[in-house]
Write a protein that holds these residues in place. Structure first.
Motif, mmCIF file in Angstrom:
data_model
loop_
_atom_site.group_PDB
_atom_site.id
_atom_site.type_symbol
_atom_site.label_atom_id
_atom_site.label_comp_id
_atom_site.label_asym_id
_atom_site.label_seq_id
_atom_site.Cartn_x
_atom_site.Cartn_y
_atom_site.Cartn_z
ATOM 1 N N ALA A 446 0.606 -1.537 0.225
ATOM 2 C CA ALA A 446 0.238 0.178 0.269
ATOM 3 C C ALA A 446 0.623 1.324 -0.159
ATOM 4 O O ALA A 446 0.866 2.448 -0.637
ATOM 5 C CB ALA A 446 -1.202 -0.279 1.015
ATOM 6 N N GLY A 449 2.231 1.668 -3.469
ATOM 7 C CA GLY A 449 1.194 1.292 -4.145
ATOM 8 C C GLY A 449 2.010 1.037 -5.490
ATOM 9 O O GLY A 449 1.571 1.194 -6.655
ATOM 10 N N ALA A 450 2.113 -0.548 -5.249
ATOM 11 C CA ALA A 450 2.210 -1.553 -6.086
ATOM 12 C C ALA A 450 1.859 -3.181 -5.863
ATOM 13 O O ALA A 450 2.132 -3.286 -4.979
ATOM 14 C CB ALA A 450 3.952 -1.325 -6.406
ATOM 15 N N ARG A 451 1.946 -3.613 -6.695
ATOM 16 C CA ARG A 451 1.450 -5.179 -6.384
ATOM 17 C C ARG A 451 2.769 -5.914 -7.344
ATOM 18 O O ARG A 451 2.992 -5.748 -8.756
ATOM 19 C CB ARG A 451 -0.265 -5.748 -6.452
ATOM 20 C CG ARG A 451 -0.649 -5.780 -7.586
ATOM 21 C CD ARG A 451 -2.062 -5.562 -6.995
ATOM 22 N NE ARG A 451 -2.892 -5.451 -8.614
ATOM 23 C CZ ARG A 451 -2.525 -5.930 -9.903
ATOM 24 N NH1 ARG A 451 -1.747 -7.025 -10.172
ATOM 25 N NH2 ARG A 451 -3.549 -5.327 -11.264
ATOM 26 N N GLN A 453 3.653 -8.548 -9.150
ATOM 27 C CA GLN A 453 3.772 -9.003 -10.907
ATOM 28 C C GLN A 453 4.840 -10.926 -11.270
ATOM 29 O O GLN A 453 4.306 -11.799 -11.759
ATOM 30 C CB GLN A 453 3.687 -8.187 -12.056
ATOM 31 C CG GLN A 453 2.468 -7.224 -12.447
ATOM 32 C CD GLN A 453 2.932 -6.833 -13.686
ATOM 33 O OE1 GLN A 453 3.842 -6.749 -14.264
ATOM 34 N NE2 GLN A 453 1.326 -6.184 -14.614
ATOM 35 N N ALA A 504 2.996 -4.368 -10.657
ATOM 36 C CA ALA A 504 1.975 -3.644 -11.184
ATOM 37 C C ALA A 504 2.023 -1.424 -10.829
ATOM 38 O O ALA A 504 1.184 -2.291 -9.704
ATOM 39 C CB ALA A 504 0.103 -4.310 -11.539
ATOM 40 N N ALA A 505 1.896 -1.022 -11.944
ATOM 41 C CA ALA A 505 2.197 0.155 -10.478
ATOM 42 C C ALA A 505 0.893 0.626 -9.975
ATOM 43 O O ALA A 505 0.197 1.555 -11.570
ATOM 44 C CB ALA A 505 3.158 1.130 -11.320
ATOM 45 N N GLU A 506 0.194 0.736 -9.425
ATOM 46 C CA GLU A 506 -1.591 0.861 -9.184
ATOM 47 C C GLU A 506 -1.426 2.669 -9.143
ATOM 48 O O GLU A 506 -2.291 3.736 -9.177
ATOM 49 C CB GLU A 506 -1.793 0.010 -8.128
ATOM 50 C CG GLU A 506 -2.171 -1.252 -9.012
ATOM 51 C CD GLU A 506 -2.980 -2.009 -8.097
ATOM 52 O OE1 GLU A 506 -2.666 -1.851 -6.054
ATOM 53 O OE2 GLU A 506 -3.330 -3.232 -7.458
ATOM 54 N N HIS A 507 -0.483 2.559 -8.231
ATOM 55 C CA HIS A 507 -0.300 4.175 -7.219
ATOM 56 C C HIS A 507 0.999 5.043 -7.542
ATOM 57 O O HIS A 507 1.794 6.644 -7.214
ATOM 58 C CB HIS A 507 -1.171 4.564 -6.125
ATOM 59 C CG HIS A 507 -2.577 4.106 -5.977
ATOM 60 N ND1 HIS A 507 -3.308 4.538 -6.357
ATOM 61 C CD2 HIS A 507 -2.761 2.873 -5.097
ATOM 62 C CE1 HIS A 507 -4.517 4.117 -6.290
ATOM 63 N NE2 HIS A 507 -3.808 2.456 -5.427
ATOM 64 N N GLU A 509 4.661 5.524 -9.189
ATOM 65 C CA GLU A 509 5.173 6.371 -10.387
ATOM 66 C C GLU A 509 6.556 5.310 -10.957
ATOM 67 O O GLU A 509 7.166 5.149 -9.658
ATOM 68 C CB GLU A 509 5.609 7.205 -9.690
ATOM 69 C CG GLU A 509 6.381 7.789 -11.469
ATOM 70 C CD GLU A 509 7.271 9.065 -11.191
ATOM 71 O OE1 GLU A 509 8.286 10.178 -11.981
ATOM 72 O OE2 GLU A 509 7.771 9.811 -9.603
ATOM 73 N N ARG A 523 5.949 6.837 -4.391
ATOM 74 C CA ARG A 523 5.597 7.076 -4.493
ATOM 75 C C ARG A 523 5.252 8.523 -3.612
ATOM 76 O O ARG A 523 6.034 8.139 -2.049
ATOM 77 C CB ARG A 523 4.583 6.151 -3.850
ATOM 78 C CG ARG A 523 3.065 7.233 -3.671
ATOM 79 C CD ARG A 523 2.135 5.448 -2.892
ATOM 80 N NE ARG A 523 0.633 6.158 -2.435
ATOM 81 C CZ ARG A 523 0.069 5.879 -1.422
ATOM 82 N NH1 ARG A 523 1.192 5.413 -0.336
ATOM 83 N NH2 ARG A 523 -0.288 6.335 -0.752
#
Length: 636
Positions: A446, A449-451, A453, A504-507, A509, A523
Motif C-alpha cells: 500500500a 502503491g504497487a503489487r 507481477q 503493477a504500478a497502481e499508485h 510512479e 510514491r
C-alpha cells in the motif's frame, strides 16, 4: 557436573580449561544453571574486591569476543540442557502470553510448553528454530552479560565503566544492539589483515593485488566494522577497539604479512574516523601459544622496539593531545540510515541461498555511500525505533522477512516526511517464516502503491557464478540485464542482481524498467517518499562494479534531499565539538591526490601528525598519498 552445556545431539560439552588458551575458556559452563550463576557472581565479586582497589585498572571487560564458539570448538551448537530449554520456554511465554498464541502464530499444535523443542537436526527455516536461535543470540547470552555487569558494578568501589567486546560485528544482525544495552557500551576486535573481503567481491581472485587488499582492509575490515559498532552503541557512547592488530596474523603454521608503519597509521586513523574512542593493541609482545605462534604483537618475539610500535606511539600521542575530541564520542550522526532487522537476519541465516545475501547487500550499500562521501549510521528497527525520524533517508536492504508491525512503523516514518528506499521483495515472508500472500508486505504494498507481477532469478554478467545456484531445469533464470531508469532516475541504469521483481504500478510512479515491465516504483507521500527497487542494488557496491550504480544511487538520494558532504576523490569524515573539529581525508586510490579545502570561519588549522600543509586566503591545500589518510584539526 550437571552445569555443563549440552550439545544439539544431547551429549554434554566436555570442554576442559586447564588454561585459557586457545579458546579463552569457551564455551564454559551453562549460566542458566542456578549453581553456576551463583558461582559466577561469587567469583566476580572476589575478583573485583581484590583488583578493584588499584586505580590503574580503568575498565572492566565482562566477555572477551562474545560467543560460545561451541560449533567450532566441540562441533555442537549449545545449549540444549534442561535449564536453558526451560529459560527458552519462559521467554516464549513472556513474548506470546499463552500457548494458544504460540500455536496460532507458528501454525503448530503444541499441547504443552514442555513439548516445544528446537530441532536437533540441521537448522530449519521454521518458527521454532528461528525463535530458538534468536533466543540464544539475544536473550540467553544477554542474560549472562547482564549478570556479569551487575556483579562487577556492585563490587567496584570506584564505579568504573563495564563493557564487553565482539570478535567483530555480525553485519545484518541486531544482536550487537542487544549486547550494547547490557553494558555501558560494546567494543570490537579488529584484525584488518585477517581477510580480504568476500569471495563474491571484485578483486577477490588470488593472489590478491596489493592496492585492492589494502583498500579492503581500510573500508571493510575497519570503517564498516566500527561504523556498525558505533551505531549499535547509540549516540554519545564510547567505542573501544578492544583488540587491535599490531603484528602478522598467525594461525597454525600460516604467517600473514608483517604490517608496516603505514598500515598501523592507516588502520588507527580509519578506526578513529569511524568513531573509535580508545585503541587497545593485541598484544605487546608476540604471542607464545602454538596456535597463534609469534603473531599479533607490536613487538617481535624479542627486542625492545619496532617500526610498528614507534608509529602506534606517534599516532597515539597525537590523538591523546586532542583527547577532548578523540577520546569522547564526537562523531556526528549520519543523515542516512541503513536498516537492520534481527528477525530478518534470523530468517535469512536459516534459509538456503539466503544467509549470505543480507550482509552482502548491507555491506555493499555501506561501501557505495562511503565512497560517495555520505556518512551513514546503521539503524536497528526495534532498538532504534524512536530515532527513525532523525534520518533524512532510510535504506532497507534484502528485506525478505518483515513483520507488519515494522512495516507500519516504516510507513509512518514516510508519512512524517521521511524517505524510504527498499530493495526487492520486502516482507515476502513474515517474522514467523510463513509466506505472505501476494509476496509483498500488505502495508508496504500500500505504501509503494504497487503489487508484484513476477519475481525471477537473473543471471550474473558474463556467465558469472559467484552466488547463483546451478539451475535445476530450463527457464529458472532471466538473462543478465540492466534496469533502465525513468522519472527521477531518467538517464540512469542499475544492474540487476540475484532477482528481478516486476510490478503493477497502481499508485506508484515507475522509476525502473526491465524491458517493458516496471521494475521499480516511487510514491510521494506528503513531504516524504517511498522507493521500491526490484532488485538487490547493494550487491553493486562490491560486485560487478561500474560507475552507473553509484550515479543512480546518488540521484535517488539527491531526490530525497541527501547530498555528499564533500566533493572530490578523497573520502572525508569528521569528529566534531562546538569550537573544534577533526577532518579525516582518506585517499582510496592508487595515486596521490591533492586537495584544496576551505577553512573559512576557523582561526587555527594544523595537521594532526605534523605534516606540511599550505595555507592561503581561508584555504588549505595538501596532498594525500595513495591509500593513506591525513587529518586536519581546526579550532575557532
Amino acid at each position: 557436573p550437571d552445569c555443563r552445556m549440552v550439545g544439539r545431539h544431547g551429549a554434554p560439552v566436555m570442554y576442559e580449561a586447564p588454561t585459557t588458551l586457545p579458546a579463552d575458556g569457551k564455551p564454559g559452563p551453562c549460566y542458566d544453571h542456578p549453581g553456576a550463576l551463583a558461582d559466577q557472581a561469587r567469583f566476580l565479586t572476589k575478583l573485583v574486591e581484590t583488583l578493584g582497589r588499584f586505580d590503574n585498572v580503568v575498565i572492566w571487560n565482562t566477555w572477551q569476543e562474545i560467543g560460545y564458539w561451541a560449533d567450532g570448538i566441540v562441533g555442537a551448537g549449545v545449549c540444549f540442557c534442561p535449564h536453558t530449554l526451560a529459560h527458552f520456554r519462559r521467554w516464549l511465554a513472556e513474548r506470546y502470553g499463552d500457548l494458544d498464541a504460540v500455536n496460532r502464530a507458528w501454525n503448530t499444535r503444541y499441547a504443552a510448553w514442555e513439548l516445544i523443542q528446537p530441532s536437533r537436526a540441521a537448522r530449519q527455516a521454521q518458527a521454532v528454530d528461528i525463535h530458538w536461535q534468536y533466543f540464544m543470540d539475544n536473550v540467553q547470552v544477554a542474560a549472562v552479560l547482564r549478570a556479569r555487569a551487575a556483579a562487577i558494578r556492585a563490587a567496584d568501589p570506584l564505579g568504573r565503566p563495564v563493557f564487553a567486546h565482539k570478535g567483530g560485528p555480525v553485519i545484518g544482525a541486531g544482536q550487537d544492539w542487544t549486547y550494547a544495552r547490557t553494558q555501558d557500551f560494546l567494543g570490537s576486535s579488529c584484525y584488518p589483515a585477517w581477510g580480504c573481503g568476500s569471495a563474491w567481491d571484485d578483486g577477490h581472485q588470488r593472489p590478491f593485488q596489493r592496492d585492492q587488499a589494502l583498500l579492503t582492509e581500510m573500508w571493510d575490515n575497519v570503517a564498516l566494522k566500527y561504523d556498525y559498532i558505533r551505531s549499535c552503541n547509540g549516540p554519545g557512547t564510547p567505542v573501544w577497539a578492544a583488540e587491535f592488530q599490531g603484528r602478522p596474523v598467525s594461525t597454525g603454521f600460516q604467517k600473514g604479512r608483517v604490517p608496516t608503519a603505514a598500515d598501523i597509521r592507516r588502520w588507527m586513523l580509519t578506526a578513529v574516523a569511524s568513531g573509535v574512542t580508545a585503541i587497545s593493541f593485541w598484544v605487546a609482545r608476540a604471542e607464545i601459544m602454538a596456535a597463534e605462534q609469534n603473531g599479533f604483537g607490536l613487538l617481535d618475539s624479542d627486542g625492545e622496539t619496532t617500526a610498528r610500535l614507534l608509529e602506534a606511539g606517534r599516532v597515539g600521542r597525537a590523538l591523546q593531545a586532542h583527547a577532548d575530541l578523540f577520546a569522547r564520542p564526537t562523531s556526528p550522526p549520519g543523515r542516512v540510515g541503513l536498516l537492520v532487522n534481527e528477525w530478518n537476519y534470523q530468517l535469512c541465516t536459516h534459509l538456503a541461498q539466503g544467509g549470505e545475501h543480507l550482509p552482502y547487500s548491507l555491506r555493499g550499500w555501506h561501501r557505495l555511500l562511503w565512497e560517495m562521501n555520505i556518512p551513514v549510521d546503521f539503524v536497528e528497527v526495534d532498538a532504534d525505533a524512536d530515532r527513525l525520524a532523525s534520518y533524512q533517508a532510510l535504506i532497507l536492504p534484502f528485506p525478505l522477512s518483515l513483520s507488519e508491525a515494522v512495516a507500519a512503523r516504516l510507513a509512518e516514518y514516510v508519512a512524517r516526511g521521511g524517505h524510504l528506499i527498499s530493495e526487492a521483495a520486502p516482507g515476502r515472508m513474515n517474522e514467523q517464516a510463513f509466506c505472505t500472500r501476494g509476496e509483498l508486505s500488505p502495508a508496504l504494498a500500500a505504501l509503494f502503491g504497487a503489487r508484484q507481477q513476477a519475481f525471477t532469478m537473473v543471471r550474473e554478467p558474463d556467465g558469472g557464478m559467484r552466488w547463483s545456484p546451478p539451475e535445476r531445469t530450463w527457464g529458472e533464470y532471466l538473462d543478465a540485464r540492466v534496469l533502465e531508469g525513468a522519472g527521477p532516475l531518467a538517464g540512469h541504469q542499475l544492474r540487476a542482481h540475484v532477482y528481478v521483481q516486476t510490478f503493477a504500478a497502481e499508485h506508484g510512479e515507475p522509476i525502473l524498467f526491465a524491458g517493458a515491465d516496471v521494475a521499480g516504483v516511487r510514491r510521494a507521500v506528503g513531504a516524504g517518499s517511498a522507493w521500491l527497487l526490484g532488485t538487490y542494488v547493494g550487491h553493486s557496491g562490491t560486485a560487478y562494479r561500474d560507475p552507473a550504480a553509484p550515479a543512480a544511487v546518488r540521484a535517488m538520494l539527491a531526490a530525497c534531499g541527501v547530498h555528499p558532504e564533500q566533493a572530490g576523490r578523497l573520502i572525508v569524515r569528521k569528529r566534531v565539538l562546538p569550537e573544534k573539529e577533526a577532518w579525516f581525508f582518506a585517499n582510496p586510490t592508487g595515486e596521490p591526490v591533492t586537495a584544496c579545502v576551505s577553512t573559512a570561519g576557523w582561526s587555527r588549522v594544523e595537521e594532526l601528525l605534523g605534516g606540511e600543509i599550505g595555507t592561503a586566503d581561508d584555504t588549505v591545500h595538501f596532498t594525500v598519498d595513495p591509500l593513506d589518510m591525513r587529518v586536519l584539526v581546526l579550532r575557532r
